[in-house]
Design an enzyme around this catalytic site. Structure first.
Site, PDB file in Angstrom:
ATOM      1  CE1 TYR A 124      -3.696   2.393   0.104  1.00 35.37           C
ATOM      2  CE2 TYR A 124      -2.344   3.539   1.716  1.00 35.37           C
ATOM      3  CZ  TYR A 124      -3.406   3.529   0.842  1.00 35.37           C
ATOM      4  OH  TYR A 124      -4.189   4.642   0.689  1.00 35.37           O
ATOM      5  CG  ASN A 209      -5.599   7.398   6.513  1.00 37.66           C
ATOM      6  OD1 ASN A 209      -5.890   6.219   6.705  1.00 37.66           O
ATOM      7  ND2 ASN A 209      -6.240   8.148   5.637  1.00 37.66           N
ATOM      8  CB  SER A 233       5.368   9.726  10.424  1.00 33.33           C
ATOM      9  OG  SER A 233       6.756   9.493  10.468  1.00 33.33           O
ATOM     10  CD  GLN A 255       9.477  11.903  10.342  1.00 36.06           C
ATOM     11  OE1 GLN A 255      10.055  11.990   9.262  1.00 36.06           O
ATOM     12  NE2 GLN A 255       8.546  11.008  10.564  1.00 36.06           N
ATOM     13  CG  HIS A 258       5.434  12.399   7.350  1.00 35.50           C
ATOM     14  ND1 HIS A 258       5.296  11.754   6.153  1.00 35.50           N
ATOM     15  CD2 HIS A 258       6.710  12.210   7.726  1.00 35.50           C
ATOM     16  CE1 HIS A 258       6.445  11.199   5.810  1.00 35.50           C
ATOM     17  NE2 HIS A 258       7.325  11.460   6.749  1.00 35.50           N
ATOM     18  CD  GLU A 322       7.680   6.011  12.015  1.00 34.03           C
ATOM     19  OE1 GLU A 322       7.527   5.536  10.884  1.00 34.03           O
ATOM     20  OE2 GLU A 322       7.142   7.085  12.387  1.00 34.03           O
ATOM     21  CG  HIS A 323      11.617   8.015  12.229  1.00 33.92           C
ATOM     22  ND1 HIS A 323      10.295   8.339  12.003  1.00 33.92           N
ATOM     23  CD2 HIS A 323      12.025   7.300  11.152  1.00 33.92           C
ATOM     24  CE1 HIS A 323       9.917   7.848  10.840  1.00 33.92           C
ATOM     25  NE2 HIS A 323      10.946   7.215  10.300  1.00 33.92           N
ATOM     26  CG  ASP A 356      11.821   9.330   5.861  1.00 30.60           C
ATOM     27  OD1 ASP A 356      11.570   8.281   6.476  1.00 30.60           O
ATOM     28  OD2 ASP A 356      11.281  10.424   6.126  1.00 30.60           O
ATOM     29  CG  HIS A 415       0.893 -37.528  19.814  1.00 26.43           C
ATOM     30  ND1 HIS A 415      -0.455 -37.364  19.627  1.00 26.43           N
ATOM     31  CD2 HIS A 415       1.488 -36.382  19.373  1.00 26.43           C
ATOM     32  CE1 HIS A 415      -0.678 -36.170  19.091  1.00 26.43           C
ATOM     33  NE2 HIS A 415       0.487 -35.553  18.934  1.00 26.43           N
TER      34      HIS A 415
END
Length: 429
Positions: A124, A209, A233, A255, A258, A322-323, A356, A415
């Site tokens: 996506y 989103n 982000s 960022q 975004h 995240e970053h 990025d 078994h």
């Protein structure tokens, strides 16, 4: 930005909340779209594309002619930049290949592990105001290295039913097998169930989103895997007086632009650094084409003053960014003790933008605190580990009795019998 000095630990949970809606707020909408796409296929996809994107489509599939025409619209300079980035991403992900792992656990008992590609993957790619063609590099390149047979890409069209030319050029360059003009929830639903046009895939990758994030989570209820619950982000910078305030401000704004639900945080032991960064943000934001978006994101963001590096590190691990950018004199402390982060950027000359686009690492990363339990996308994300074993007559003689005893203790007689029969056959040989 909100400025906070030495917050009490008991307030950290509240302080570090993301500015996102809860799943319950949007799950009803996602479920409705999923139900319609499952029942009506392409017709539902086209209806939602008209409703959400304002585009009326005869066909969802991007044609070879459209790709050819798109390639002509991409400048040679941009093509060179994309090629450079693609090469670095290929280099970094190719070295992640691992050989077969093989061991004889005891005489006659051979066990090994091999990796196989996921045959059908869906990518996506967000479009709209920021068509993220760079994300194609981050997903399609490792998918090709892994050996995925089908790489399906969905991305939203504009109101004229067209896809951004650079997205089409990059997808073709990276070996995407089919491209569809579908965005949002309906794209995830299409790849989850399959329609007359869109193939059903086994795993879905890519950011989006909050609606796309919830749609991906819902897809897991229908036998489709996802890379991670990647939402809006976010970036956290830890900096001291050795940091360049202009650089720090530019990273925070990179960022913030975004989306309005993005979040950026600066953590520092220096009040003077925080004040300098705040002034830089006020100046730099004025020159941004996406100033309005960045301003709304900055309003959700924070400047946090703490007493020492140890407190800073505890707070950062609690947030799980995240970053994570490290611009401090004692950078080794942060590098060695960070536990929860998607990707780490070290030093004044390592902007988050490098990851990025072109350094080689992957930018599809866990957000919303999921860095505490998820990795970012890597080569293994497109593969499955399969185990194999082969037991000889000698090996069965070695482990057979242990298996019988354990199976009997669990009350699983069949078994046990599967081993007993083999042990008896060995006695007659």
């Amino acid at each position: 930005m909100n400025k906070i000095s030495n917050p009490d630990r008991k307030d950290w949970l509240q302080l570090l909340q993301r500015p996102t809606q809860t799943v319950g707020d949007i799950e009803a909408t996602v479920n409705d779209v999923f139900d319609n796409v499952r029942a009506k296929g392409d017709a539902a996809i086209k209806k939602y594309t008209q409703k959400f994107d304002g585009a009326t489509l005869d066909s969802l599939l991007v044609t070879d002619l459209e790709i050819e025409e798109a390639s002509k619209k991409v400048s040679p300079e941009l093509k060179q930049a994309i090629a450079l980035a693609k090469g670095n991403i290929e280099t970094f992900h190719a070295v992640q290949k691992t050989k077969k792992v093989e061991v004889e656990t005891m005489p006659g008992v051979q066990c090994w592990q091999e990796k196989r590609p996921i045959q059908k993957v869906g990518l996506y790619i967000p479009g709209g105001t920021a068509p993220l063609f760079s994300t194609i590099l981050m997903l399609a390149v490792p998918a090709k290295i892994a050996g995925c047979e089908e790489i399906v890409l969905c991305t939203p069209p504009n109101k004229d039913g067209e896809v951004n030319p650079t997205i089409l050029y990059t997808a073709q360059l990276c070996g995407v097998t089919q491209i569809f003009k579908v965005g949002g929830i309906q794209a995830i639903a299409g790849m989850t169930f399959g329609t007359e046009s869109i193939p059903k895939v086994y795993k879905i990758f890519g950011p989006g989103n909050q609606y796309v994030t919830v749609a991906k989570q819902l897809a897991t209820k229908h036998n489709v895997a996802i890379d991670m619950p990647a939402g809006p982000s976010e970036l956290l910078v830890v900096a001291d007086d050795t940091a360049n305030p202009a650089f720090v401000a530019s990273d925070l704004l990179s960022q913030a632009e975004h989306g309005v639900d993005s979040q950026v945080i600066l953590v520092s032991t220096s009040e003077s650094l925080i004040n300098a960064v705040e002034k830089e943000i006020e100046e730099q934001i004025k020159a941004l084409p996406r100033q309005e978006i960045a301003e709304k994101s900055i309003a959700n963001s924070k400047l946090i003053l703490v007493e020492n590096d140890e407190t800073a590190m505890d707070l950062i691990n609690e947030y799980g960014p995240e970053h994570f950018i490290v611009c401090v004199e004692n950078e080794d402390f942060y590098i060695d003790t960070i536990q929860n982060a998607g990707s780490v950027f070290i030093g004044n000359y390592t902007p988050e933008s490098a990851g990025d686009y072109a350094s080689g690492t992957n930018h599809t990363l866990p957000t919303n605190g999921y860095a505490k339990q998820y990795s970012g996308v890597n080569l293994d994300s497109f593969m499955k580990s399969m185990t194999f074993q082969k037991i000889s007559e000698e090996g069965m003689g070695q482990i057979g009795n242990a298996i019988e005893l354990m199976a009997e203790a669990e009350g699983l007689q069949a078994h046990k019998n599967a081993v007993t029969l083999r042990l008896k056959s060995l006695e007659t040989n």
